[in-house]
Design a protein around this motif. Structure first.
Motif, PDB file in Angstrom:
ATOM      1  N   CYS A 476       0.830  -1.200   0.000  1.00 10.37           N
ATOM      2  CA  CYS A 476       0.000   0.000   0.000  1.00 10.37           C
ATOM      3  C   CYS A 476       0.864   1.249   0.000  1.00 10.37           C
ATOM      4  N   PHE A 477       0.541   2.192  -0.877  1.00 10.93           N
ATOM      5  CA  PHE A 477       1.180   3.511  -0.905  1.00 10.93           C
ATOM      6  C   PHE A 477       0.132   4.531  -0.490  1.00 10.93           C
ATOM      7  N   ALA A 478       0.352   5.157   0.654  1.00 13.69           N
ATOM      8  CA  ALA A 478      -0.629   6.108   1.188  1.00 13.69           C
ATOM      9  C   ALA A 478       0.018   7.466   1.408  1.00 13.69           C
ATOM     10  N   ALA A 479      -0.597   8.509   0.868  1.00 12.04           N
ATOM     11  CA  ALA A 479      -0.136   9.882   1.084  1.00 12.04           C
ATOM     12  C   ALA A 479      -0.951  10.487   2.221  1.00 12.04           C
ATOM     13  N   THR A 480      -0.279  11.189   3.127  1.00 14.53           N
ATOM     14  CA  THR A 480      -0.975  11.746   4.286  1.00 14.53           C
ATOM     15  C   THR A 480      -0.293  13.005   4.796  1.00 14.53           C
ATOM     16  N   HIS A 481      -1.098  13.858   5.449  1.00 15.81           N
ATOM     17  CA  HIS A 481      -0.547  15.001   6.174  1.00 15.81           C
ATOM     18  C   HIS A 481      -0.383  14.686   7.660  1.00 15.81           C
ATOM     19  N   ASP A 482      -0.903  13.562   8.076  1.00 17.02           N
ATOM     20  CA  ASP A 482      -0.874  13.205   9.497  1.00 17.02           C
ATOM     21  C   ASP A 482       0.458  12.551   9.857  1.00 17.02           C
ATOM     22  N   ILE A 483       1.387  13.361  10.364  1.00 13.29           N
ATOM     23  CA  ILE A 483       2.704  12.847  10.756  1.00 13.29           C
ATOM     24  C   ILE A 483       2.561  11.779  11.835  1.00 13.29           C
ATOM     25  N   GLU A 484       1.504  11.865  12.635  1.00 14.65           N
ATOM     26  CA  GLU A 484       1.289  10.869  13.687  1.00 14.65           C
ATOM     27  C   GLU A 484       1.275   9.447  13.114  1.00 14.65           C
ATOM     28  N   LEU A 485       0.736   9.297  11.923  1.00 11.48           N
ATOM     29  CA  LEU A 485       0.656   7.964  11.312  1.00 11.48           C
ATOM     30  C   LEU A 485       2.034   7.375  11.048  1.00 11.48           C
TER      31      LEU A 485
END
Length: 556
Positions: A476-485
């Motif tokens: 899985c390639f997921a883009a996110t703004h949530d650094i927590e992840l």
């Protein structure tokens, strides 16, 4: 005698002009095919056109293995299709569309496609010979050839007995005129009226299918020219086409009575039209042609597939010639999914920045807006689709597992279904989870997972969804703004990021993929670049600092 001589000269001149004109057209066609090789085709597309292209694909669709509608739209595959569609026939463009929707899981099949593409690229004269024959089959506007065939196959062939009875009755009534004139005249009048009425009633019901037969006959007639081509590298395809098309000789025999139209206005055409009305010759032939078509529909579909496949391989070879560079992918059947790609680039960008990645774990991508996250995962997804359909990687090197390919990216809320963005999003993610296959790895792409809900629940839910994907047979390639992840999921996900710099009141992106999580925090600084007041900027910076220190937001 002198008059006949002049007529002969005129006729001879017309014949010579016709031959010269035909040669001129063929030369122009050949020149155009040469010039358009390796170029973006000049075609006009409407929503109706794209709908017509789907008919063949929808007949062979696989919900679990194919590129579904959401993924197709996420990746802008309509645009990819447009730059690839250098086909010459409607059959070819419909087949090409279906080909791109169906990733292949066989190295043997992909290598055969590669062999044909290389052959067409390296043998211009032979390729153009075939393209010219395909071009004569032609393209229909807004109409699907395959849909035509399907509609025709759904029709029921009716008995010709009533038509024979009406024709025989008319003939018998005419004969009666010479025996009992009054009675014969009455019967003739009645039969003429009945036959014409019955003719137009039935003709109105099946008029559109006469058009179908007209195209199929043109299609079959031009295949004769294709099978005569002496191309050893295509022998197996041409032999199959020859055998299959020969079966339809009976179908074509006498078909002119059905498909010819009264366009010229000459006396023969007018006479033939009246003859049809009275004796139902075209209706009788239509029924026999329909019965033959239904009995041999699978053979016609095989002809369709062979022609479509060859035409789409030529178009794919032209697409390769258009690319800046490409590679032939190395694809393997693995229990543990992996992917390695070198200098990957997006084919639709004018000045793309290439990137490389080598992973056997799922990936989280972080970085600010417009830094390149979404473009990178789209590029990777497009590359995976092209690698498993036309055996062409838009990179210097591509080594990967065979993948089922799904995405959840460019979603929208639906006012027509009364669904919020969040509902649309969780349905999209659920469809990916439902299609995980223990035998074939999945390559999936997610942009801003669960962006449609609040921060607390987004991080809690998205971390569990992403972990569930990574634990299964999935890359899985997921883009996110949530650094927590990036911290919560570091056991299962590798971290990469895109970054930017602010230099002299300008934001600069290099669009280069870097290892590790994003560390820059420029969102508030960007407010200043866009002219926000310093009061707002300073207050925002202080609020962020206080939250990092205390773990709570201060009330305003």
């Amino acid at each position: 005698m002198e008059f006949l001589f002049y007529i002969l000269i005129v006729v001879l001149g017309l014949v010579i002009w016709s031959i010269f004109n035909e040669n001129t057209v063929l030369k122009r066609m050949k020149r155009d095919l040469k010039e358009r090789w390796g170029q973006v085709p000049e075609e006009e597309y409407t929503s109706e056109k794209f709908e017509s292209l789907k008919a063949f694909y929808q007949s062979i669709m696989d919900d679990h293995l194919d590129v579904d509608d959401i993924t197709w739209n996420d990746l802008d595959m309509d645009e990819i299709y447009k730059i690839m569609n250098n086909t010459q026939s409607s059959v070819g463009e419909e087949y090409l569309y279906a080909l791109l929707r169906k990733p292949c899981f066989s190295n043997e099949e992909l290598k055969e496609r590669n062999r044909l593409m290389k052959f067409f690229h390296e043998n211009e004269d032979l390729r153009i010979q075939l393209q010219m024959k395909l071009k004569q089959i032609g393209k229909l506007r807004q109409i699907s050839v395959y849909e035509y065939m399907s509609r025709l196959g759904d029709q029921e062939a009716k008995s010709n007995f009533p038509h024979y009875l009406m024709a025989f009755g008319l003939i018998l009534s005419v004969v009666f005129i010479f025996i009992i004139p009054q009675l014969g005249g009455v019967f003739t009048f009645l039969f003429v009226g009945n036959n014409i009425y019955r003719y137009y009633k039935r003709k109105a019901e099946i008029e559109m299918y006469f058009t179908v037969f007209a195209y199929l006959l043109r299609f079959l007639n031009h295949i004769k020219g294709i099978v005569k081509l002496d191309i050893p590298e295509l022998r197996s395809y041409l032999e199959t086409l020859k055998q299959d098309s020969t079966i339809f000789n009976r179908f074509k025999k006498g078909a002119g009575i059905v498909v010819s139209q009264n366009n010229s206005g000459n006396l023969f055409d007018m006479f033939l039209d009246y003859f049809r009305m009275l004796f139902h010759l075209d209706l009788i032939k239509y029924n026999s042609m329909l019965s033959f078509f239904k009995s041999n529909r699978q053979i016609l579909q095989r002809i369709y597939i062979n022609i479509g496949f060859l035409d789409s391989m030529i178009a794919s070879a032209s697409f390769r010639a258009w690319l800046v560079y490409y590679s032939e992918p190395i694809l393997t059947k693995d229990t543990n999914p992996k992917l390695r790609v070198e200098q990957l680039y997006h084919p639709l960008l004018e000045a793309p920045v290439s990137n490389s990645i080598n992973e056997n774990r799922s990936v989280l991508l972080t970085g600010s807006n417009a830094s390149g996250k979404s473009t990178f995962i789209k590029t990777l997804a497009i590359n995976a689709v092209l690698s498993q359909t036309i055996y062409t990687s838009i990179s210097k090197e591509y080594k990967a597992s065979f993948f089922i390919i799904f995405s959840s990216m460019a979603l929208r809320d639906s006012i027509f279904r009364n669904e919020s963005y969040y509902i649309v999003e969780i349905k999209s993610l659920k469809r990916i989870l439902d299609r995980i296959n223990k035998d074939i790895p999945m390559l999936c792409f997610i942009d801003e997972v669960l962006r449609g809900t609040n921060t607390l629940e987004r991080i809690a839910a998205s971390s569990r969804i992403l972990a569930s994907l990574a634990k299964k047979n999935t890359l899985c390639f997921a883009a996110t703004h949530d650094i927590e992840l990036t911290y919560i999921l570091e056991t299962y996900y590798s971290n990469y990021h895109f970054q930017e710099k602010i230099v002299e009141h300008q934001i600069l992106f290099d669009y280069i993929l870097y290892s590790g999580r994003a560390v820059s925090k420029n969102a508030i600084k960007l407010l200043g670049l866009l002219g926000y007041s310093q009061d707002i900027i300073s207050a925002a910076e202080q609020a962020a600092k206080d939250f990092q220190t205390n773990g709570e937001w201060n009330k305003l």
